[in-house]
Each structure stands twice: as C-alpha cells, then as structure tokens.
Design a protein around this motif. Structure first.
Motif, PDB file in Angstrom:
ATOM      1  N   ASP A 174      36.472  42.685  40.718  1.00 15.17           N
ATOM      2  CA  ASP A 174      37.456  41.621  41.421  1.00 15.17           C
ATOM      3  C   ASP A 174      36.377  40.506  41.663  1.00 15.17           C
ATOM      4  N   VAL A 175      36.803  39.507  42.290  1.00 17.82           N
ATOM      5  CA  VAL A 175      35.948  38.173  42.511  1.00 17.82           C
ATOM      6  C   VAL A 175      35.526  38.090  43.987  1.00 17.82           C
ATOM      7  N   ASN A 176      34.538  37.271  44.296  1.00 18.31           N
ATOM      8  CA  ASN A 176      34.178  37.424  45.658  1.00 18.31           C
ATOM      9  C   ASN A 176      33.528  38.495  46.183  1.00 18.31           C
ATOM     10  N   ILE A 177      32.797  39.365  45.467  1.00 16.18           N
ATOM     11  CA  ILE A 177      32.222  40.518  45.556  1.00 16.18           C
ATOM     12  C   ILE A 177      30.576  40.684  45.320  1.00 16.18           C
ATOM     13  N   THR A 178      30.103  41.717  45.902  1.00 13.40           N
ATOM     14  CA  THR A 178      28.280  41.584  45.577  1.00 13.40           C
ATOM     15  C   THR A 178      28.260  41.950  44.229  1.00 13.40           C
ATOM     16  N   ARG A 179      28.974  42.747  43.587  1.00 14.25           N
ATOM     17  CA  ARG A 179      28.764  42.999  42.371  1.00 14.25           C
ATOM     18  C   ARG A 179      29.170  42.118  41.138  1.00 14.25           C
ATOM     19  N   ASN A 180      30.006  41.207  41.660  1.00 14.67           N
ATOM     20  CA  ASN A 180      30.403  40.072  40.632  1.00 14.67           C
ATOM     21  C   ASN A 180      30.178  38.763  41.408  1.00 14.67           C
ATOM     22  N   PRO A 181      28.984  38.473  41.423  1.00 15.72           N
ATOM     23  CA  PRO A 181      28.725  37.196  42.524  1.00 15.72           C
ATOM     24  C   PRO A 181      29.116  35.991  41.952  1.00 15.72           C
ATOM     25  N   PHE A 182      29.122  35.876  40.485  1.00 16.18           N
ATOM     26  CA  PHE A 182      29.547  34.526  39.888  1.00 16.18           C
ATOM     27  C   PHE A 182      31.024  34.522  39.490  1.00 16.18           C
ATOM     28  N   ASP A 183      31.816  35.455  40.002  1.00 18.49           N
ATOM     29  CA  ASP A 183      32.984  35.485  39.562  1.00 18.49           C
ATOM     30  C   ASP A 183      33.351  35.555  38.066  1.00 18.49           C
ATOM     31  N   TRP A 184      32.911  36.243  37.401  1.00 18.41           N
ATOM     32  CA  TRP A 184      33.337  36.497  36.309  1.00 18.41           C
ATOM     33  C   TRP A 184      34.784  36.874  36.038  1.00 18.41           C
ATOM     34  N   VAL A 185      35.685  36.386  35.177  1.00 15.62           N
ATOM     35  CA  VAL A 185      36.884  36.906  34.939  1.00 15.62           C
ATOM     36  C   VAL A 185      37.271  36.939  33.446  1.00 15.62           C
ATOM     37  N   ASN A 186      38.252  37.693  33.098  1.00 16.24           N
ATOM     38  CA  ASN A 186      38.701  38.018  31.744  1.00 16.24           C
ATOM     39  C   ASN A 186      40.268  37.809  31.956  1.00 16.24           C
ATOM     40  N   PRO A 187      41.048  36.807  31.159  1.00 14.68           N
ATOM     41  CA  PRO A 187      42.281  36.754  31.530  1.00 14.68           C
ATOM     42  C   PRO A 187      43.064  37.909  31.211  1.00 14.68           C
ATOM     43  N   THR A 188      42.789  38.731  30.158  1.00 15.77           N
ATOM     44  CA  THR A 188      43.419  39.973  29.994  1.00 15.77           C
ATOM     45  C   THR A 188      43.328  41.152  31.026  1.00 15.77           C
ATOM     46  N   VAL A 189      42.209  41.216  31.715  1.00 14.22           N
ATOM     47  CA  VAL A 189      41.641  42.191  32.746  1.00 14.22           C
ATOM     48  C   VAL A 189      42.431  41.611  33.977  1.00 14.22           C
ATOM     49  N   SER A 190      42.236  40.525  34.034  1.00 16.36           N
ATOM     50  CA  SER A 190      42.949  39.987  35.447  1.00 16.36           C
ATOM     51  C   SER A 190      44.351  40.224  35.466  1.00 16.36           C
ATOM     52  N   LYS A 191      45.097  39.699  34.465  1.00 17.44           N
ATOM     53  CA  LYS A 191      46.583  40.042  34.536  1.00 17.44           C
ATOM     54  C   LYS A 191      46.833  41.560  34.562  1.00 17.44           C
ATOM     55  N   LEU A 192      46.254  42.449  34.114  1.00 12.78           N
ATOM     56  CA  LEU A 192      46.289  43.824  34.183  1.00 12.78           C
ATOM     57  C   LEU A 192      46.166  44.412  35.527  1.00 12.78           C
ATOM     58  N   MET A 193      45.111  43.671  36.078  1.00 12.10           N
ATOM     59  CA  MET A 193      44.625  44.060  37.511  1.00 12.10           C
ATOM     60  C   MET A 193      45.675  43.879  38.336  1.00 12.10           C
ATOM     61  N   ALA A 194      46.504  42.972  38.226  1.00 11.83           N
ATOM     62  CA  ALA A 194      47.452  42.269  39.152  1.00 11.83           C
ATOM     63  C   ALA A 194      48.683  43.403  38.916  1.00 11.83           C
ATOM     64  N   SER A 195      48.925  43.533  37.594  1.00 14.93           N
ATOM     65  CA  SER A 195      50.173  44.444  37.251  1.00 14.93           C
ATOM     66  C   SER A 195      49.986  45.847  37.715  1.00 14.93           C
ATOM     67  N   GLN A 196      48.762  46.522  37.780  1.00 15.07           N
ATOM     68  CA  GLN A 196      48.701  47.838  38.230  1.00 15.07           C
ATOM     69  C   GLN A 196      48.693  47.990  39.672  1.00 15.07           C
ATOM     70  N   ARG A 197      48.579  47.108  40.400  1.00 14.63           N
ATOM     71  CA  ARG A 197      48.588  47.330  41.768  1.00 14.63           C
ATOM     72  C   ARG A 197      50.045  47.568  42.357  1.00 14.63           C
ATOM     73  N   SER A 198      51.006  47.142  41.556  1.00 15.33           N
ATOM     74  CA  SER A 198      52.388  47.774  41.893  1.00 15.33           C
ATOM     75  C   SER A 198      53.126  48.720  41.003  1.00 15.33           C
ATOM     76  N   GLU A 199      52.383  49.038  40.131  1.00 22.86           N
ATOM     77  CA  GLU A 199      52.828  50.119  39.304  1.00 22.86           C
ATOM     78  C   GLU A 199      52.888  51.371  39.736  1.00 22.86           C
ATOM     79  N   LEU A 200      53.887  52.201  40.189  1.00 24.84           N
ATOM     80  CA  LEU A 200      53.952  53.382  40.880  1.00 24.84           C
ATOM     81  C   LEU A 200      53.864  54.484  39.919  1.00 24.84           C
ATOM     82  N   ASP A 201      54.296  54.269  38.485  1.00 25.56           N
ATOM     83  CA  ASP A 201      54.065  55.382  37.607  1.00 25.56           C
ATOM     84  C   ASP A 201      52.753  55.370  37.154  1.00 25.56           C
TER      85      ASP A 201
END
Length: 277
Positions: A174-201
């Motif tokens: 995630d961003v704004n956290i101690t172990r990712n202090p410079f807010d590294w992001v990966n578009p593929t990972v970020s998209k999947l992170m958002a999707s899995q939060r609402s996936e109940l299966d």
C-alpha cells in the motif's frame, strides 16, 4: 530487503531486478534460520504460488552439478543457478555501473536479520553492488532513516496478523506506509489490489494474488524483495492460562491477556488447550 526507489541506483527497475535475481535465498536461510525457513515468495508460502513452481523461477532456481534445475533445493550439491547471477551482473553493468556501485545498507540488531544481512552483503558484492552495512542503534533509528531515505538498502522483518494475504498488501504494497515510504506503485498490482477488496469468492481472490505475484516475479519486482519466511517456536508452562496458538506470534508476546494460574491441573490445561499435549 527494502530498496530506496526514489534515488539512484534503485530508482532504476533493472537495478532492483538485479538484487532480486542475485541474492541467494537458500544460503541466507541456512545461515540464519536453518530448518525453520522457506523461500521468500512475495505472498504467504503456498498461497499465490506453490513451491514446486517457485523453484523454477529466475531468482529462486538452484541447479545440480550438471546445471539442471532442481525441484528439491536442499539436496547435496545444490547451488544457485549461475544464469541468475550472470543476468544480475549484466543488469548492474547496463544500468551504468560496469565497475560496480557503492551504497549504504542499514540493518537491525535482530540475530536472524543481521546474520542473513552479513551474507547478503557478500552476495550483493558479487553482482557489483558494494554495500556498507550499518547496524541501527535502536530507538527507531532504522524506521527514521528509512523514512528519510538515508540509505539505499534496508533489511528487516515483519509478521502477519492474518493468514489472508490482504495483510501483505497493507504491510508492504500500500502507499503512505512505513515499509513503502516512497510510495512505489505497480499499475497491475494496484488494479488487482483494488479488485480483490470487493471480491467475495476466495478462489477468484486467490487468482488475483497469483496474477499479482506473476507481475512481480516476471516484471517490475518493486521496492520490497522477500528473502525468506521463517517460523518461531517456544516452550510454555502449562500453568500459563488463556494462551491460544495464534498466527501472529506478536499477539502472544504482548502478554496482556494471559496470567499464571498456580492451581492449574495438567488435565485441565489439556482440556482447555489440546495442543499442550
């Protein structure tokens, strides 16, 4: 391993991949926690990728004397695949450091982490990254220096509170956290992170984590490079009451929910906690 991704040399994705490929995870495990560790997959062992598949991937491959990739990396004679080391050296050179590059590395006093880090420093030197190791004095110095971007590399550990791998996202990706202090992001990972939060299966969620892992293994490896996962064990007097085995050992270490019961009988302890037998 945490890399400072907003400054040279690790603002270059190829330099980050060089570290990912060049470190010998098996050697670090055997030195620091022999018999208590597994290869450092990005998510919990076995959740997003099985070990049999992991040991076939660049960075995790070990070979026999004939150069054949092994399914069991702990057999006699197993050594890190020289192709991964060669590729790591090539990436460092092509990133503009044909003579190598010097950086500072901060680690912590933990025996496990410091022992592994001492070996990792040697491994990094082999691929052209000369890391001067600095041991944090305590008092949160490692966190303070990490947030300030004082060192190019940090090594440290962390425990999960939940078996569900979303706990990994909150801690490392995630961003704004101690172990990712410079807010590294990966578009593929970020998209999947958002999707899995609402996936109940659960099966679909697991598939999303596989896709995240695939993106990290085969492409942009990111700021956080796992070396190994390890377990802890401890002896416990049966008269210590209200202790239940928990996934995260930090819960037990707090000790604010347990007490000593001098009148506890062994048979009662077994009834309350069958595992003590």
């Amino acid at each position: 391993i945490y890399l400072r991704v907003n400054q040279p040399p690790f603002d270059d994705p190829n330099m980050r991949r060089a570290v990912f490929l060049g470190i010998d995870r098996k050697a670090a495990m055997e030195v620091a926690v022999p018999g208590f560790a597994e290869l450092g997959s990005f998510f919990m062992p076995g959740y997003a990728i099985d070990l049999k598949d992991l040991v076939q991937k660049p960075g995790f491959r070990y070979v026999d004397d004939n150069g054949s990739v092994l399914d069991n990396i702990f057999v006699d004679g197993a050594r890190k695949d020289p192709r991964d080391i060669a590729e790591a050296k090539r990436l460092v050179s092509e990133a503009g450091y044909p003579e190598g590059v010097s950086v500072t590395l901060m680690t912590v006093k933990s025996k496990v982490i410091r022992t592994a880090t001492e070996l990792l420093v040697e491994q990094l030197r082999e691929i052209g990254i000369n890391a001067e190791m600095i041991v944090a004095t305590g008092g949160g110095q490692d966190v303070t220096d990490k947030l300030a971007g004082k060192h190019a590399i940090h090594t440290g550990g962390g425990g999960l509170s939940l078996r569900e791998s979303e706990g990994m996202l909150d801690i490392f990706f995630d961003v704004n956290i101690t172990r990712n202090p410079f807010d590294w992001v990966n578009p593929t990972v970020s998209k999947l992170m958002a999707s899995q939060r609402s996936e109940l299966d659960p099966d679909k969620r697991r598939g999303m984590y596989r896709d995240m892992a695939q993106s990290l293994y085969d492409g942009e490896t990111g700021h956080h490079l796992p070396v190994f996962w390890y377990t802890r064990s401890a002896a416990l007097d049966y008269r210590i009451a209200n202790v239940h085995r928990h996934f995260n050992y930090h819960t037990v270490l707090k000790r604010d929910h347990i007490w000593f019961d001098p009148d506890m009988k062994v048979e009662d302890a077994i009834r309350l906690r069958p595992e003590v037998n």
